[in-house]
Enzyme design. Structure first.
Site, PDB file in Angstrom:
ATOM      1  N   TYR A   1       0.797  -1.230   0.000  1.00 40.40           N
ATOM      2  CA  TYR A   1       0.000   0.000   0.000  1.00 40.40           C
ATOM      3  C   TYR A   1       0.833   1.284   0.000  1.00 40.40           C
ATOM      4  O   TYR A   1       0.337   2.338  -0.409  1.00 40.40           O
ATOM      5  CB  TYR A   1      -0.994  -0.019   1.159  1.00 40.40           C
ATOM      6  CG  TYR A   1      -2.177  -0.913   0.840  1.00 40.40           C
ATOM      7  CD1 TYR A   1      -3.214  -0.463   0.045  1.00 40.40           C
ATOM      8  CD2 TYR A   1      -2.211  -2.236   1.279  1.00 40.40           C
ATOM      9  CE1 TYR A   1      -4.277  -1.285  -0.294  1.00 40.40           C
ATOM     10  CE2 TYR A   1      -3.277  -3.069   0.949  1.00 40.40           C
ATOM     11  CZ  TYR A   1      -4.303  -2.577   0.158  1.00 40.40           C
ATOM     12  OH  TYR A   1      -5.350  -3.399  -0.191  1.00 40.40           O
TER      13      TYR A   1
ATOM     14  N   ALA B   1     -14.681  -2.137  -9.223  1.00 38.70           N
ATOM     15  CA  ALA B   1     -15.365  -3.149 -10.047  1.00 38.70           C
ATOM     16  C   ALA B   1     -16.024  -4.224  -9.190  1.00 38.70           C
ATOM     17  O   ALA B   1     -16.907  -4.950  -9.668  1.00 38.70           O
ATOM     18  CB  ALA B   1     -14.382  -3.805 -11.007  1.00 38.70           C
TER      19      ALA B   1
ATOM     20  N   HIS C   1     -26.177  -2.343 -11.554  1.00 39.15           N
ATOM     21  CA  HIS C   1     -25.487  -3.430 -12.261  1.00 39.15           C
ATOM     22  C   HIS C   1     -25.961  -4.709 -11.573  1.00 39.15           C
ATOM     23  O   HIS C   1     -25.339  -5.208 -10.648  1.00 39.15           O
ATOM     24  CB  HIS C   1     -23.966  -3.265 -12.150  1.00 39.15           C
ATOM     25  CG  HIS C   1     -23.206  -4.440 -12.720  1.00 39.15           C
ATOM     26  ND1 HIS C   1     -23.321  -4.843 -14.021  1.00 39.15           N
ATOM     27  CD2 HIS C   1     -22.336  -5.302 -12.139  1.00 39.15           C
ATOM     28  CE1 HIS C   1     -22.559  -5.898 -14.227  1.00 39.15           C
ATOM     29  NE2 HIS C   1     -21.951  -6.205 -13.094  1.00 39.15           N
TER      30      HIS C   1
ATOM     31  N   ASP D   1     -22.814  -3.844 -19.065  1.00 45.03           N
ATOM     32  CA  ASP D   1     -24.178  -4.131 -19.543  1.00 45.03           C
ATOM     33  C   ASP D   1     -24.450  -3.339 -20.830  1.00 45.03           C
ATOM     34  O   ASP D   1     -25.073  -3.849 -21.763  1.00 45.03           O
ATOM     35  CB  ASP D   1     -25.206  -3.730 -18.480  1.00 45.03           C
ATOM     36  CG  ASP D   1     -24.806  -4.180 -17.090  1.00 45.03           C
ATOM     37  OD1 ASP D   1     -25.473  -5.020 -16.494  1.00 45.03           O
ATOM     38  OD2 ASP D   1     -23.776  -3.671 -16.594  1.00 45.03           O
TER      39      ASP D   1
END
Ligand code: NAD
Length: 306
Positions: free
Chosen positions: A65, A118, A175, A148
């Site tokens: 990180y 995502a 979604h 989509d």
């Protein structure tokens, strides 16, 4: 030249990494982070070895990180995936905890860039990444209904024998199972789409769009190439300040929710476009979709968030 961090080097993450590494000139460094560090190291070597044949100048490596300090974008693909028979909403509690851990780690760094999310259910995860990070809403963007919409344009293109780029139609809302198509705003070239597709064909296409992921998961376990390319498109659009319009998961103040709507992508993140004139049926479909997303958000609130 930009620096991108990928958190989550599974199928989706690595499909995105592959698409980015093979087709962009605007990224200098791609850093892979995964709880399975050995996998991230292996993937970085595998992808990095091809530099000699790659026109992209990208350098790929595994990291931690601390790499986020000077990064431009963090793309989050970490998390549990749908099993056959599961909906995206079924993943919510597991993936909320993963978002919590990722954002807590990033918060210890000087990261001031943009999050692209995502992980499913993506509208809900994007909402929580914003909430947990405290970033401005426009700097937290979900992949929303971009995949989509790509599926819709592909299916209409196949039906009519034209390239998907000639299909100006969008999937909006969640979604997930309540995603909808505002057909009254859909065109092929400059003609209204209902000149080409009757009610039956439109109903079948909506069904196919909503069920594409289930179909692919039943056939091969998970979906990743399509979303990998969508993520590459979103990340590059932001880095290059392209100001293209995509149906990302974007914040809507009125409903205090994230969901898929056309938004302009720029260096500052995603800005909702405001000129949609839905008919009553479409307004109802959007309300239903927002309701579905909020219900999933409240589930998390009730069990672990508070
Ligand atoms: P996967 O199981 O192949 O990969 C997940 C990866 O995340 C693994 O490598 C795992 O080690 C890593 N991970 C888990 N917890 C982590 C943490 N705290 N920090 C860092 N890494 C961590 O799954 P996948 O197929 O790549 O799917 C990933 C996510 O993408 C799922 O939630 C899936 O539903 C979603 N997805 C979204 C879309 C979309 O359109 N938005 C499309 C397909 C899949």
């Amino acid at each position: 030249m930009a620096k991108v961090i990928l958190v989550g080097c599974g199928n989706v993450g690595m499909a995105f990494a592959y698409a980015l590494a093979t087709s962009t000139s605007s990224v200098r460094e791609l850093v892979l982070i995964d709880t399975n560090h050995a996998k991230a190291e292996g993937d970085a070597l595998d992808l990095g070895h091809a530099a000699v044949y790659n026109s992209s100048p990208i350098k790929v490596r595994a990291g931690g990180y601390s790499e986020c300090d000077n990064a431009d974008i963090i793309c989050i693909c970490a998390g549990a995936n749908q099993l056959p028979g599961q909906t995206r909403a079924d993943l919510v509690n597991t993936n909320y905890k993963i978002m919590h851990s990722i954002v807590s780690n990033v918060a210890k760094t000087k990261f001031r860039g943009i999050y692209v999310v995502a992980t499913n259910p993506v509208d809900v995860m994007t909402f929580f990444v914003q909430k947990l990070s405290g970033f401005a809403h426009k700097r937290v963007v979900g992949s929303g209904t971009t995949l989509d919409t790509a599926r819709l344009r592909f299916l209409v293109g196949e039906e009519l024998g034209i390239h998907p780029r000639g299909v100006h139609a969008y999937v909006l809302g969640e979604h997930g199972d309540t995603a909808f198509i505002p057909w009254s705003l859909a065109y092929v070239g400059i003609s209204k789409i209902d000149m080409y597709l009757n009610d039956d064909k439109r109903a079948r296409i909506l069904w196919d769009v909503r069920n594409s992921a289930y179909d692919i998961i039943n056939k091969k376990g998970s979906t990743y190439y399509g979303i990998g390319i969508c993520l590459r498109d979103l990340v590059v659009a932001i880095l290059e300040d392209q100001k293209v319009i995509r149906t990302v998961s974007c914040y809507d103040k009125q409903s205090d929710t994230y969901f898929g709507m056309p938004a302009v992508l720029s260096k500052g993140g995603a800005t909702l476009t405001k000129c949609l004139e839905f008919n009553q049926q479409e307004r109802d479909a959007l309300a239903k979709s927002i309701d579905a997303i909020k219900k999933i958000i409240y589930t998390v609130d009730a069990t672990i968030h508070r």
